[in-house]
Design an enzyme around this catalytic site. Sequence first.
Site, PDB file in Angstrom:
ATOM      1  N   ARG A 103      30.772  44.096  31.082  1.00  0.00           N
ATOM      2  CA  ARG A 103      31.043  42.760  31.641  1.00  0.00           C
ATOM      3  C   ARG A 103      30.060  42.567  32.785  1.00  0.00           C
ATOM      4  NH1 ARG A 103      36.680  39.940  33.234  1.00  0.00           N
ATOM      5  NH2 ARG A 103      36.465  39.489  31.029  1.00  0.00           N
ATOM      6  N   HIS A 130      31.548  34.675  26.186  1.00  0.00           N
ATOM      7  CA  HIS A 130      32.668  35.627  26.153  1.00  0.00           C
ATOM      8  C   HIS A 130      33.115  35.753  24.685  1.00  0.00           C
ATOM      9  CE1 HIS A 130      35.817  38.105  27.485  1.00  0.00           C
ATOM     10  NE2 HIS A 130      36.585  37.254  28.154  1.00  0.00           N
ATOM     11  N   GLN A 133      36.636  37.127  23.453  1.00  0.00           N
ATOM     12  CA  GLN A 133      37.736  36.195  23.737  1.00  0.00           C
ATOM     13  C   GLN A 133      37.876  35.168  22.617  1.00  0.00           C
ATOM     14  OE1 GLN A 133      39.869  36.024  26.660  1.00  0.00           O
ATOM     15  NE2 GLN A 133      40.927  34.749  25.181  1.00  0.00           N
ATOM     16  N   ASP A 222      40.346  26.470  30.698  1.00  0.00           N
ATOM     17  CA  ASP A 222      39.954  27.676  31.453  1.00  0.00           C
ATOM     18  C   ASP A 222      39.794  27.269  32.913  1.00  0.00           C
ATOM     19  OD1 ASP A 222      39.016  30.208  32.183  1.00  0.00           O
ATOM     20  OD2 ASP A 222      36.973  29.840  31.481  1.00  0.00           O
ATOM     21  N   CYS A 262      42.348  31.335  28.145  1.00  0.00           N
ATOM     22  CA  CYS A 262      41.923  32.744  28.029  1.00  0.00           C
ATOM     23  C   CYS A 262      42.592  33.621  29.079  1.00  0.00           C
ATOM     24  CB  CYS A 262      40.410  32.834  28.135  1.00  0.00           C
ATOM     25  SG  CYS A 262      39.734  32.086  29.627  1.00  0.00           S
ATOM     26  N   ARG A 290      43.392  40.027  21.849  1.00  0.00           N
ATOM     27  CA  ARG A 290      42.147  40.601  22.365  1.00  0.00           C
ATOM     28  C   ARG A 290      42.044  42.058  21.920  1.00  0.00           C
ATOM     29  NH1 ARG A 290      39.691  38.856  27.030  1.00  0.00           N
ATOM     30  NH2 ARG A 290      38.241  40.544  26.576  1.00  0.00           N
TER      31      ARG A 290
HETATM   32  N1  NVA Z   1      35.345  31.412  32.779  1.00  0.00           N
HETATM   33  C1  NVA Z   1      36.085  32.524  33.301  1.00  0.00           C
HETATM   34  C2  NVA Z   1      36.659  33.351  32.191  1.00  0.00           C
HETATM   35  C3  NVA Z   1      37.486  34.540  32.619  1.00  0.00           C
HETATM   36  C4  NVA Z   1      37.995  35.344  31.472  1.00  0.00           C
HETATM   37  C5  NVA Z   1      35.183  33.361  34.198  1.00  0.00           C
HETATM   38  O1  NVA Z   1      34.046  33.610  33.802  1.00  0.00           O
HETATM   39  O2  NVA Z   1      35.618  33.743  35.275  1.00  0.00           O
HETATM   40  N1   CP Z   2      40.446  36.672  29.472  1.00  0.00           N
HETATM   41  C1   CP Z   2      39.873  37.717  30.092  1.00  0.00           C
HETATM   42  O1   CP Z   2      38.760  38.162  29.767  1.00  0.00           O
HETATM   43  O2   CP Z   2      40.624  38.244  31.099  1.00  0.00           O
HETATM   44  P1   CP Z   2      40.142  39.292  32.206  1.00  0.00           P
HETATM   45  O3   CP Z   2      39.085  38.600  33.020  1.00  0.00           O
HETATM   46  O4   CP Z   2      41.368  39.626  32.993  1.00  0.00           O
HETATM   47  O5   CP Z   2      39.558  40.486  31.499  1.00  0.00           O
END
Ligand code: NVA
Ligand code: CP
Length: 304
Positions: A103, A130, A133, A222, A262, A290
């Site tokens: 990540r 992502h 997801q 989101d 998500c 997931r």
């Molecule tokens: N758009 C959000 C998704 C988190 C799973 C982020 O990037 O923080």
């Molecule tokens: N939806 C998702 O990726 O959650 P986290 O950021 O908690 O991993």
Amino acid sequence: MNKDFISIADYSREEIEHIFNVTKDLKDKTKAGTEHHVCKGKTMSMIFAKPSARTRISFETGMYQLGGYALYLSPNDIGIGKREAVKDIAQVISRYNDVIMARLFDHAHMMELAEYATVPVINGLTDYNHPCQIMADIYTIKEHKGRHTDLKITYVGDGNNIANSWINLAAKLPLHLVICAPGGYEPDAKALDYARSQNLSTIEVISDPAAAVKGSDVVYTDVWASMGQEEEAAERRKIFMPYQVNSQLMEKAGKDALVMHCLPAHRGDEITDEVVDSAQSIVFDEAENRMHVQKAIIATLLNR
Ligand code: NVA
Ligand code: CP
């Protein structure tokens, strides 16, 4: 099959369907308590440059259930691209582990990691997309609606990494995808151009939420400020408030529309308590999936 899982756009429809078939098999076995150690003795490094609940827990638990082992590397451990060059880390981890999940902030770093790693790299979110997801999301929709094509999916909010992955999916499965975002917060133009060039899905980008949600099978939202955009949160809250997914908006969508997010959700901002806790909401089903989908991705990449 590609070595890596970086974007849904890199996969064919057949490969996506194959991952869903493996998901069903592994989910059924998990529910039945049947051992499924298809990655016995395999190890996975998980590099996190950003925080996580679902991604960490679902990958770590999933790898254990597959008979393997996953190790968590926090934002303070590796300092990818800061303490050490991405290409060096890619080659070092490839000597220890069978698969890497990462990540990261910069999508270019994810691409570089995949290029220099000799083992599969799975994208657990970047600023651009992502993919795990959205694979879990469409799988969840299929479980609820009985199909995963020819549905109207309306994403309401920021044209961010989640919106981009929906667009990537619409390049592969026939959907009616509506991205409803305020001006200046539209999704990635290149992802849109590519998906539209496939002539498979109808993809609209509009700014009126009431018009967007009408007749939707799924209303998805989101956070308005993603990880790394915390300083913009107050300004974004003002701009995005008309895009809140609340009961009034869901009335316009209709009673058959499912609600998805998500997570993590900022309750009271992009989605109200009432909607996230309503019977139309399937947010915890998508969170659960997931793990099942990611297990299928790991197993498919390791056994390709
Ligand atoms: N758009 C959000 C998704 C988190 C799973 C982020 O990037 O923080
Ligand atoms: N939806 C998702 O990726 O959650 P986290 O950021 O908690 O991993």
